[in-house]
Scaffold this motif. Structure first.
Motif, PDB file in Angstrom:
ATOM      1  N   ASP A   1      42.241  37.842  44.019  1.00 47.51           N
ATOM      2  CA  ASP A   1      43.156  37.546  42.914  1.00 47.51           C
ATOM      3  C   ASP A   1      42.382  37.171  41.656  1.00 47.51           C
ATOM      4  O   ASP A   1      42.694  37.633  40.561  1.00 47.51           O
ATOM      5  CB  ASP A   1      44.104  36.399  43.290  1.00 47.51           C
TER       6      ASP A   1
ATOM      7  N   LEU B   1      41.776  42.347  34.700  1.00 44.44           N
ATOM      8  CA  LEU B   1      42.909  42.596  33.804  1.00 44.44           C
ATOM      9  C   LEU B   1      42.607  42.118  32.382  1.00 44.44           C
ATOM     10  O   LEU B   1      43.011  42.732  31.404  1.00 44.44           O
ATOM     11  CB  LEU B   1      44.162  41.880  34.315  1.00 44.44           C
TER      12      LEU B   1
ATOM     13  N   THR C   1      43.474  47.606  33.459  1.00 44.19           N
ATOM     14  CA  THR C   1      44.787  47.232  33.979  1.00 44.19           C
ATOM     15  C   THR C   1      45.024  47.828  35.361  1.00 44.19           C
ATOM     16  O   THR C   1      45.490  47.138  36.271  1.00 44.19           O
ATOM     17  CB  THR C   1      45.895  47.676  33.008  1.00 44.19           C
TER      18      THR C   1
ATOM     19  N   SER D   1      45.107  45.273  38.512  1.00 44.54           N
ATOM     20  CA  SER D   1      46.364  45.202  39.253  1.00 44.54           C
ATOM     21  C   SER D   1      46.158  45.545  40.724  1.00 44.54           C
ATOM     22  O   SER D   1      46.751  44.916  41.608  1.00 44.54           O
ATOM     23  CB  SER D   1      47.392  46.153  38.643  1.00 44.54           C
ATOM     24  N   THR D   2      45.324  46.522  40.985  1.00 42.89           N
ATOM     25  CA  THR D   2      45.033  46.896  42.367  1.00 42.89           C
ATOM     26  C   THR D   2      44.344  45.760  43.114  1.00 42.89           C
ATOM     27  O   THR D   2      44.710  45.439  44.251  1.00 42.89           O
ATOM     28  CB  THR D   2      44.152  48.166  42.407  1.00 42.89           C
TER      29      THR D   2
ATOM     30  N   LEU E   1      44.471  42.572  42.373  1.00 45.25           N
ATOM     31  CA  LEU E   1      45.440  41.497  42.493  1.00 45.25           C
ATOM     32  C   LEU E   1      46.399  41.780  43.654  1.00 45.25           C
ATOM     33  O   LEU E   1      46.699  40.886  44.459  1.00 45.25           O
ATOM     34  CB  LEU E   1      46.209  41.357  41.183  1.00 45.25           C
ATOM     35  N   LEU E   2      46.854  43.013  43.764  1.00 42.22           N
ATOM     36  CA  LEU E   2      47.727  43.406  44.866  1.00 42.22           C
ATOM     37  C   LEU E   2      47.023  43.245  46.211  1.00 42.22           C
ATOM     38  O   LEU E   2      47.617  42.742  47.175  1.00 42.22           O
ATOM     39  CB  LEU E   2      48.209  44.841  44.670  1.00 42.22           C
TER      40      LEU E   2
END
Length: 114
Positions: free
Chosen positions: A4, A11, A48, A52-53, A55-56
C-alpha cells in the motif's frame, strides 16, 4: 501495508518529483506542440496505473490476512522480494519505456492532426 505504501508513493510520484524547472517547461508557451506537458501526462498515466495496481495488491494481501489464511515468514520475504523487483523494474524500465511510447504516440497523432 508495504505494498500500500509503495502504491501510494507511486501514485504521487508524478507530482512529488516535479521541480520548478519541469513546471516552468510544462506551462510555458510552445509553438504547435508542448513535449514537456505531454511527458508530464504520460508519467502521470503510467504512475497512476502502476500505483493503483500495487495498492490493489496490498488490499488483497490484507483481505487474505483478515480471512485468517496463514502463511510462513519465508512467504512474506518472497512478497517483499517481489515488491523490490517490481519497484526496480518500474523505475528502470517500465516507467521510461511506457512514457516514451505514450509521448511518441501523442506526437504522432498531433502531427497527423488527430
Amino acid at each position: 501495508m508495504v505494498y500500500d505504501a509503495v502504491g501510494i508513493a507511486t501514485l504521487a510520484a508524478s507530482s512529488l518529483y516535479k521541480i520548478i524547472d519541469h513546471i516552468t517547461a510544462q506551462t510555458g508557451t510552445q509553438w504547435d506542440y508542448n513535449r514537456e506537458l505531454a511527458k508530464a501526462f504520460a508519467y502521470a498515466r503510467v504512475d497512476t496505473l502502476t500505483g493503483s495496481t500495487l495498492l490493489l495488491l496490498g488490499f488483497i494481501i490484507q483481505i487474505v490476512s483478515l480471512l485468517g489464511i496463514k502463511s510462513t515468514q519465508s512467504f512474506g520475504y518472497v512478497l517483499l522480494g517481489l515488491l523490490a523487483l517490481m519497484v526496480l523494474l518500474y523505475w528502470t524500465y517500465i516507467r521510461p519505456t511506457a512514457s516514451e511510447y505514450i509521448i511518441d504516440e501523442v506526437q504522432e497523432r498531433h502531427e497527423e492532426g488527430i
